[in-house]
Enzyme design. Structure first.
Site, PDB file in Angstrom:
ATOM      1  N   GLY A  55      52.428  40.350  65.849  1.00 10.88           N
ATOM      2  CA  GLY A  55      52.461  41.366  64.801  1.00 10.88           C
ATOM      3  C   GLY A  55      51.882  40.802  63.522  1.00 10.88           C
ATOM      4  N   CYS A  82      53.549  34.745  69.855  1.00 14.45           N
ATOM      5  CA  CYS A  82      52.974  34.669  68.518  1.00 14.45           C
ATOM      6  C   CYS A  82      54.030  35.039  67.457  1.00 14.45           C
ATOM      7  CB  CYS A  82      51.725  35.545  68.438  1.00 14.45           C
ATOM      8  SG  CYS A  82      50.738  35.135  67.004  1.00 14.45           S
ATOM      9  N   TYR A  83      53.887  36.181  66.803  1.00 16.30           N
ATOM     10  CA  TYR A  83      54.902  36.570  65.811  1.00 16.30           C
ATOM     11  C   TYR A  83      56.297  36.604  66.447  1.00 16.30           C
ATOM     12  CZ  TYR A  83      57.425  39.182  62.250  1.00 16.30           C
ATOM     13  OH  TYR A  83      58.337  39.556  61.303  1.00 16.30           O
ATOM     14  N   HIS A 169      48.361  33.645  72.718  1.00 10.75           N
ATOM     15  CA  HIS A 169      48.380  34.957  73.377  1.00 10.75           C
ATOM     16  C   HIS A 169      48.080  34.834  74.871  1.00 10.75           C
ATOM     17  CE1 HIS A 169      48.832  37.490  69.824  1.00 10.75           C
ATOM     18  NE2 HIS A 169      48.137  36.548  69.199  1.00 10.75           N
ATOM     19  N   GLU A 171      48.334  37.081  76.995  1.00  8.72           N
ATOM     20  CA  GLU A 171      47.909  38.383  77.545  1.00  8.72           C
ATOM     21  C   GLU A 171      46.396  38.583  77.518  1.00  8.72           C
ATOM     22  OE1 GLU A 171      49.550  37.782  74.793  1.00  8.72           O
ATOM     23  OE2 GLU A 171      49.044  39.132  73.152  1.00  8.72           O
ATOM     24  N   GLY A 224      37.568  66.857  85.763  1.00  8.34           N
ATOM     25  CA  GLY A 224      36.718  65.989  86.573  1.00  8.34           C
ATOM     26  C   GLY A 224      36.819  64.545  86.114  1.00  8.34           C
ATOM     27  N   GLY A 225      37.530  64.306  85.011  1.00  9.99           N
ATOM     28  CA  GLY A 225      37.805  62.944  84.568  1.00  9.99           C
ATOM     29  C   GLY A 225      38.868  62.322  85.474  1.00  9.99           C
ATOM     30  N   VAL A 226      39.041  60.999  85.332  1.00  9.83           N
ATOM     31  CA  VAL A 226      39.948  60.297  86.248  1.00  9.83           C
ATOM     32  C   VAL A 226      41.375  60.841  86.157  1.00  9.83           C
ATOM     33  CG1 VAL A 226      40.789  58.024  86.934  1.00  9.83           C
ATOM     34  CG2 VAL A 226      38.591  58.232  85.801  1.00  9.83           C
ATOM     35  N   ASP A 227      41.878  60.988  84.930  1.00 12.33           N
ATOM     36  CA  ASP A 227      43.300  61.309  84.786  1.00 12.33           C
ATOM     37  C   ASP A 227      43.640  62.687  85.344  1.00 12.33           C
ATOM     38  OD1 ASP A 227      43.182  58.933  83.460  1.00 12.33           O
ATOM     39  OD2 ASP A 227      43.242  59.820  81.455  1.00 12.33           O
ATOM     40  N   SER A 228      42.863  63.696  84.951  1.00 15.35           N
ATOM     41  CA  SER A 228      43.217  65.034  85.439  1.00 15.35           C
ATOM     42  C   SER A 228      42.950  65.151  86.941  1.00 15.35           C
ATOM     43  CB  SER A 228      42.515  66.136  84.643  1.00 15.35           C
ATOM     44  OG  SER A 228      41.134  66.122  84.862  1.00 15.35           O
ATOM     45  N   SER A 229      41.953  64.428  87.449  1.00 18.24           N
ATOM     46  CA  SER A 229      41.682  64.489  88.893  1.00 18.24           C
ATOM     47  C   SER A 229      42.830  63.876  89.689  1.00 18.24           C
ATOM     48  CB  SER A 229      40.399  63.730  89.240  1.00 18.24           C
ATOM     49  OG  SER A 229      39.309  64.289  88.563  1.00 18.24           O
ATOM     50  N   LYS A 370      45.638  53.050  82.516  1.00 24.11           N
ATOM     51  CA  LYS A 370      44.415  53.529  83.183  1.00 24.11           C
ATOM     52  C   LYS A 370      44.163  52.811  84.514  1.00 24.11           C
ATOM     53  CE  LYS A 370      40.854  56.229  82.229  1.00 24.11           C
ATOM     54  NZ  LYS A 370      41.055  57.550  81.625  1.00 24.11           N
TER      55      LYS A 370
END
Ligand code: XMP
Length: 524
Positions: A55, A82-83, A169, A171, A224-229, A370
C-alpha cells in the site's frame, strides 16, 4: 461443504488483485477486503489464512492505513507483503523507518530456505522490490529469513505464531520464485488442500443455478465477449431452453464478428439455445451521424443498445432472471471489495436497462478472475478462439474511429484491423512452432484505429487524399497501465503495405507507441 478460503486484506497497493490471482493459481479460493473491514466480520468468514497487501502509506504516520492488533492473535496464519510486512512489524513492536533511497526493481536476495515460507526456494534468488520504508528492527519473537544488499530484513518470521512478512512482491512475475512462496504459505503453512478447481466450479454451479432458477425464464445480453459467452453457456447447461440470449449487432463490431458469434451460438452452432440476433447497425449509424465527441459517442451507443435490448426483452415477455457477465475485478474495482482507486469507470454496452421486467440479476462469474473465466469456458467446450479473444470495448469500433462515424469508416477500420490481426497472429504462431512459445513482443491487445487525418499520397500515377490508420499494440498485465509492444519492423511493413493496397480510402499507416499513462489504450 464450506470452501477453504484465504482473505486478502487490501491496503491500496497496485498489485493487490495480482496477489489474489496468484493465490487462486495455487487452487485456493480467496477474496479481497478493504483494511477497514471489521475484525469480527473477518473472524466470521473463518479464513484459513490472511494476507496483508502492499500500500502507499507509511505505517508510522498519523492516519496511516492500519489493522487491529487482534488480527495477529487469532491463531490464523498471516503473511504481510511490503506495506503489510512493515505494518505487522510496527503493530507488534518492531520498527519501520524511511531509507535514504528507494529500493526499486529486480533485486538479488538470500533466503533461509529452512523457513517453511521458502521451502524449495534456491538460497540465492531474485525478487521485485518497491519500497522507501524498511524494517529497521524486528518485532519481539521474529527473526530475519531473507536479506538483500540494501534491506537487512527482506523477510521475517515468527514461525511459532505463524506470522510472516516479506518486504518484496512475490505476486509479480519479476519474482520468479514468488508463486512458490505464496504456495508455501497457503498450502503448507495455512494447510489449504487446493479445493478451488474450475471443473468442480462448473459442476457445482450448474447444479446451484438449476436449483435456484427452477422453471423460471432467463434472459442474457450476449456480446460475444468471453464473459457473457461463458455466462450464457453455463446458464444454458443449467436451464436449457429457459434461457434466451439476445445479441445486438450495433454495426461497430470487428470484421465478420457478428457472423462468428452467430455461428457459435445460433441455430447451426453446438449449443441448443434460444438465440436472437438483432441487426441494428442502421439505427446506430443514424444516431451517431455527425457526432465526434468521444463521450457523446459512448453515451449514444450505450443508450441505443439498451433501447434495442429492451424492445427485444418486451417481445419475449416477462422474464424472471437477467444474466450479467460481471467478473471479480468489476466487483473489486467498483469499490465493493478492496481499497484500490477507481482509475476509469467504463460503461459496458452490456449495461442494464432500468426497467426491463425481471425479478433478479444472476451473476454466475462474479467470484472469478478473467483467467478463471477462460478456464471455465474451456471446461464448457467453448472454442479456444473465443475463450482467448482479446478484450474488445463495449462501444466497439465507435471508440476506434476518431471523428464522426459512418458505415464507410467502419468498413475501413474493420478491414485494416483484420489485416493487422491476421499478420500478428500468423507471425506469432510461426514463431511458436519453432520456439515453443509466443514471441516476447506479442501484444496483449492490438488493433487498428482510424485517425481523422487525411493526407496526400500517390497510388500508381494518381494523387490520393485519404485517411491514415493508426496501429496500436500494447503489453499490459491489468490494462490499467500499458507499454507499446515492440512489433518487429518487417511485420509492421507487411501490415502497412497490405493495408494501403487492400483497404480503399486509406493511404497512410502510423504506429502509436504511446504508453499508458499518459495515453489510454483505446484512442478515444
Ligand atoms: P483504456 O482505453 O481506458 O482501456 O486504456 C483499457 C481497457 O478497457 C477497454 N475499454 C473498454 N471496455 N467499455 C468496455 O467494455 C468501454 O467503454 C471501454 N473503453 C476501453 C480497452 O479495450 C482496454 O482493454
Amino acid at each position: 461443504m464450506q470452501r477453504q478460503k484465504i482473505i486478502v486484506i487490501d491496503f491500496g497497493g497496485q498489485y493487490n488483485q495480482l496477489v489474489a490471482r496468484r493465490v487462486r493459481e495455487c487452487n485456493v479460493y480467496c477474496e479481497i477486503y478493504s483494511y477497514k473491514t471489521d475484525i469480527d466480520k473477518i473472524k466470521q468468514m473463518e479464513p484459513m489464512g490472511i494476507i496483508l497487501t502492499g500500500g502507499p502509506s507509511s505505517c508510522y504516520e498519523e492516519n496511516a492505513a492500519t489493522c487491529s492488533p487482534e488480527l495477529f492473535k487469532l491463531g490464523i496464519p498471516v503473511l504481510g507483503l511490503c506495506y503489510g510486512a512493515q505494518l505487522m512489524q510496527h503493530v507488534l513492536g518492531g520498527e519501520v523507518r524511511r531509507a535514504t533511497d528507494r529500493e526499486y526493481g529486480r533485486t538479488g536476495i538470500k533466503v533461509d530456505n529452512s523457513s517453511a515460507l521458502f521451502a524449495e526456494v534456491p538460497e540465492n534468488t531474485t525478487c521485485w522490490m518497491s519500497h522507501f520504508d524498511y524494517i529497521s528492527k524486528t518485532a519481539p519473537g521474529f527473526k530475519v529469513i531473507a536479506t538483500s544488499d540494501n534491506c537487512p530484513a527482506a523477510a521475517v518470521e515468527n514461525a511459532s505464531e505463524n506470522l510472516y512478512g516479506i518486504q518484496f512482491h512475490p505476486e509479480v512475475l519479476h519474482t520468479p520464485e514468488g508463486t512458490k512462496m505464496l504456495y508455501n504459505f497457503v498450502r503448507n503453512i495455512c494447510g489449504c488442500t487446493g479445493d478451488w478447481r474450475m471443473d468442480s466450479f462448473v459442476d457445482e454451479n450448474i447444479k446451484k443455478l438449476r436449483d435456484h432458477i427452477g422453471s423460471g425464464r432467463v434472459l442474457c445480453a450476449l456480446s460475444g465477449g468471453v464473459d457473457s459467452s461463458v455466462a450464457a453457456v453455463l446458464l444454458s447447461k443449467a436451464v436449457g431452453k429457459q434461457l434466451t440470449c439476445v445479441f445486438v449487432d450495433h454495426g461497430l463490431l470487428r470484421k465478420n464478428e457478428a457472423d462468428e458469434v452467430e455461428a457459435i451460438f445460433g441455430a447451426a452452432g453446438p449449443y441448443d439455445l434460444n438465440f436472437i440476433r438483432v441487426n441494428a447497425s442502421d439505427r446506430f449509424y443514424i444516431k451517431l451521424a455527425g457526432i465526434d465527441d468521444p463521450e457523446m459517442k459512448r453515451k449514444i451507443i450505450g443508450e441505443e443498445f439498451i433501447r434495442v435490448f429492451e424492445e427485444e426483452a418486451k417481445k419475449i415477455g416477462s422474464v424472471d432472471y437477467l444474466v450479467q457477465g460481471t467478473i471479480y475485478p468489476d466487483v473489486v474495482e467498483s469499490g465493493l471489495g478492496g481499497e484500490s482507486a477507481v482509475i476509469k469507470s467504463h460503461h459496458n454496452v452490456g449495461g442494464l436497462p432500468d426497467y426491463v421486467d425481471f425479478k433478479e440479476i444472476i451473476e454466475p462469474l462474479r467470484d472469478l478472475f478473467k483467467d478463471e473465466v477462460r478456464k471455465v469456458g474451456l471446461e464448457l467446450g467453448i472454442p479456444e478462439k473465443l475463450v482467448y479473444r482479446q478484450p474488445f470495448p463495449g462501444p466497439g469500433l465507435g471508440v476506434r474511429i476518431i471523428g464522426d462515424i459512418s458505415a464507410e469508416k467502419v468498413r475501413m477500420v474493420q478491414d485494416a484491423d483484420a489485416i493487422f490481426r491476421e499478420e500478428i497472429e500468423k507471425t506469432s504462431s510461426e514463431y511458436k512452432k519453432s520456439n515453443g512459445s509466443v514471441p516476447d513482443w506479442m501484444p496483449d491487445q492490438y488493433f487498428a484505429a482510424l485517425t481523422n487525418m487525411r493526407s496526400v499520397g500517390v497510388m500508381g500515377d494518381e494523387r490520393t487524399f485519404d485517411y491514415a490508420i493508426a496501429l496500436r499494440a500494447v503489453k499490459t498485465i491489468d490494462f490499467m497501465t500499458a507499454e507499446s509492444a515492440r512489433i518487429p519492423y518487417e511485420v509492421l511493413e507487411t501490415v502497412m503495405s497490405r493495408i494501403i493496397n487492400e483497404v480503399r480510402g486509406v493511404n497512410r499507416c502510423m504506429v502509436d507507441i504511446t504508453s499508458k499513462p499518459p495515453g489510454t489504450i483505446e484512442l478515444l
